[in-house]
Design a protein around this motif. Sequence first.
Motif, PDB file in Angstrom:
ATOM      1  N   LEU A  31      -4.241  15.608   5.102  1.00 29.01           N
ATOM      2  CA  LEU A  31      -3.221  14.699   5.627  1.00 29.01           C
ATOM      3  C   LEU A  31      -1.996  14.785   4.725  1.00 29.01           C
ATOM      4  CD1 LEU A  31      -2.217  12.415   7.505  1.00 29.01           C
ATOM      5  CD2 LEU A  31      -3.256  10.787   5.892  1.00 29.01           C
ATOM      6  N   LEU A  33       1.453  12.868   3.792  1.00 24.94           N
ATOM      7  CA  LEU A  33       2.272  11.663   3.899  1.00 24.94           C
ATOM      8  C   LEU A  33       3.706  12.046   3.546  1.00 24.94           C
ATOM      9  CD1 LEU A  33       0.091   8.824   2.297  1.00 24.94           C
ATOM     10  CD2 LEU A  33       0.466   9.353   4.717  1.00 24.94           C
ATOM     11  N   THR A  41      10.478  16.255   8.594  1.00 27.01           N
ATOM     12  CA  THR A  41       9.523  16.121   9.690  1.00 27.01           C
ATOM     13  C   THR A  41       9.697  17.233  10.728  1.00 27.01           C
ATOM     14  OG1 THR A  41      10.999  14.514  10.757  1.00 27.01           O
ATOM     15  CG2 THR A  41       9.208  13.648   9.397  1.00 27.01           C
ATOM     16  N   ASP A  45       6.508  19.434  11.979  1.00 22.58           N
ATOM     17  CA  ASP A  45       6.194  19.682  13.389  1.00 22.58           C
ATOM     18  C   ASP A  45       6.146  21.179  13.687  1.00 22.58           C
ATOM     19  OD1 ASP A  45       5.986  17.009  14.205  1.00 22.58           O
ATOM     20  OD2 ASP A  45       8.152  16.828  14.479  1.00 22.58           O
ATOM     21  N   TYR A  51       0.503  15.013   9.724  1.00 23.60           N
ATOM     22  CA  TYR A  51       1.261  14.134   8.843  1.00 23.60           C
ATOM     23  C   TYR A  51       1.441  12.744   9.435  1.00 23.60           C
ATOM     24  CZ  TYR A  51       5.507  14.581  11.751  1.00 23.60           C
ATOM     25  OH  TYR A  51       6.421  14.529  12.778  1.00 23.60           O
ATOM     26  N   ARG A  52       1.779  11.826   8.531  1.00 28.27           N
ATOM     27  CA  ARG A  52       2.192  10.476   8.912  1.00 28.27           C
ATOM     28  C   ARG A  52       3.395  10.101   8.055  1.00 28.27           C
ATOM     29  NH1 ARG A  52      -3.924   8.288   8.642  1.00 28.27           N
ATOM     30  NH2 ARG A  52      -4.692   9.295  10.535  1.00 28.27           N
ATOM     31  N   VAL A  53       4.299   9.336   8.630  1.00 25.37           N
ATOM     32  CA  VAL A  53       5.539   8.961   7.948  1.00 25.37           C
ATOM     33  C   VAL A  53       5.366   7.599   7.292  1.00 25.37           C
ATOM     34  CG1 VAL A  53       7.983   8.418   8.257  1.00 25.37           C
ATOM     35  CG2 VAL A  53       6.936  10.303   9.553  1.00 25.37           C
ATOM     36  N   TYR A  54       5.734   7.507   6.013  1.00 31.81           N
ATOM     37  CA  TYR A  54       5.607   6.228   5.313  1.00 31.81           C
ATOM     38  C   TYR A  54       6.948   5.512   5.136  1.00 31.81           C
ATOM     39  CZ  TYR A  54       7.189   8.669   1.071  1.00 31.81           C
ATOM     40  OH  TYR A  54       7.909   9.385   0.153  1.00 31.81           O
ATOM     41  N   THR A  77       2.788   1.126   2.731  1.00 31.76           N
ATOM     42  CA  THR A  77       2.353   2.067   3.770  1.00 31.76           C
ATOM     43  C   THR A  77       1.548   3.211   3.160  1.00 31.76           C
ATOM     44  OG1 THR A  77       4.321   1.545   5.083  1.00 31.76           O
ATOM     45  CG2 THR A  77       3.126   3.568   5.638  1.00 31.76           C
ATOM     46  N   GLU A  81      -2.335   4.024   4.195  1.00 26.17           N
ATOM     47  CA  GLU A  81      -2.725   5.320   4.735  1.00 26.17           C
ATOM     48  C   GLU A  81      -3.696   6.041   3.794  1.00 26.17           C
ATOM     49  OE1 GLU A  81      -2.229   6.323   7.609  1.00 26.17           O
ATOM     50  OE2 GLU A  81      -0.490   5.227   8.376  1.00 26.17           O
TER      51      GLU A  81
END
Length: 366
Positions: A31, A33, A41, A45, A51-54, A77, A81
């Motif tokens: 993962l 972050l 981003t 992509d 991924y995750r955006v914090y 965040t 996560e």
Amino acid sequence: MRILVLANTPAHVHQYRHAVDRLERAGHDVLVLTREYACTTDLLDYFDMPYRVYGEHATEAYSKLQFARELGGQFRTIGTEAIRFGPDVVFGRGPYAAFAGTLTRTPVVLVLDDEPGDFNHTVSRPFADCILSPAVTRRDLGDAHYTFDGFKECAYLHPDVFEPNEDIREYLDVDRDEPYVLVRFNALDALHDTDIEGFRPEQRRDLIERLSESATVFVSDEGGEMDLRTLPARPYDLHPALIHDAMAEASLLVADTGTMATEAALLGTPAFRYRGTDDHEYGEFRELERAGLAEQFDEYDAVRDRSLEILADEGAAERWQERRREYVGDLVNLTDLLVDVARSRGELERLDRSTKRVLQPRSQSI
């Protein structure tokens, strides 16, 4: 295994993308972050990275209270996560990675370079189980600090990793033998860029006009403030994931930013960096200058005149490529190292002998 990566900038995405791909293909859960900053981003992509955006990196002026609130929200965040993911090892740099590892009681691997600011190092160093940096790094960060012979950009530009896109000239709409120059103007909005000035507006215009007399000029303006309609230049408007392919084919890169100059140099493209008011010394640039792959300039006239000289030199491209073959091929493939360290959960004593041989305790190398 579960590997958590903190990637806050486009350069971080490139640094980890091959390692993430290899670890996922080997069956590990990864993962990333990240924060909304520049094209970070977009790259995640493009390379299909999980991924995750914090949060986001805002460039406008904040009051101390606003900044504290935003920072607090980002840490919350990240903590949420990280706990949800439950990593076995955390990769990154600075306080975000240190916080994620401390909160989840997970080994933290910091991958650093010879940046001028001490803030990230000071805050994160006590929480790191393993610190990796290029051998040219001048500071000693303690017993957990190990160096390798190379650059962090070797994770994606080492000859064993980088595969140039043969269609890049078609994408740029330039002929096969048409010389072109990439000019990169820095936004100078990072923490370590405070009070630094690169090319001034009148210097930008003059540089473009003079370079255009010898080559097609593509401008990559990180701040997005330049109006090129009255200048003999074209915006670099390909997807940001293709920038290294464009660099590799260019006759020259001129920049007032460090990362792209380092990248161009490692690709064997003449790389000229204008320091402007930046008086910091960088171990990476000193080494690339020694290898004949990059040049730095304190005066605008000097970088402009040297750029024109190189564009008139028909043998420059082959000389730089020969230097790359002789120098870069012997550097450490950082992707291989990152994958091995991830599999060891950041415990270097668990590495096999061949991997251990590429690492040197920093305290023994200064």
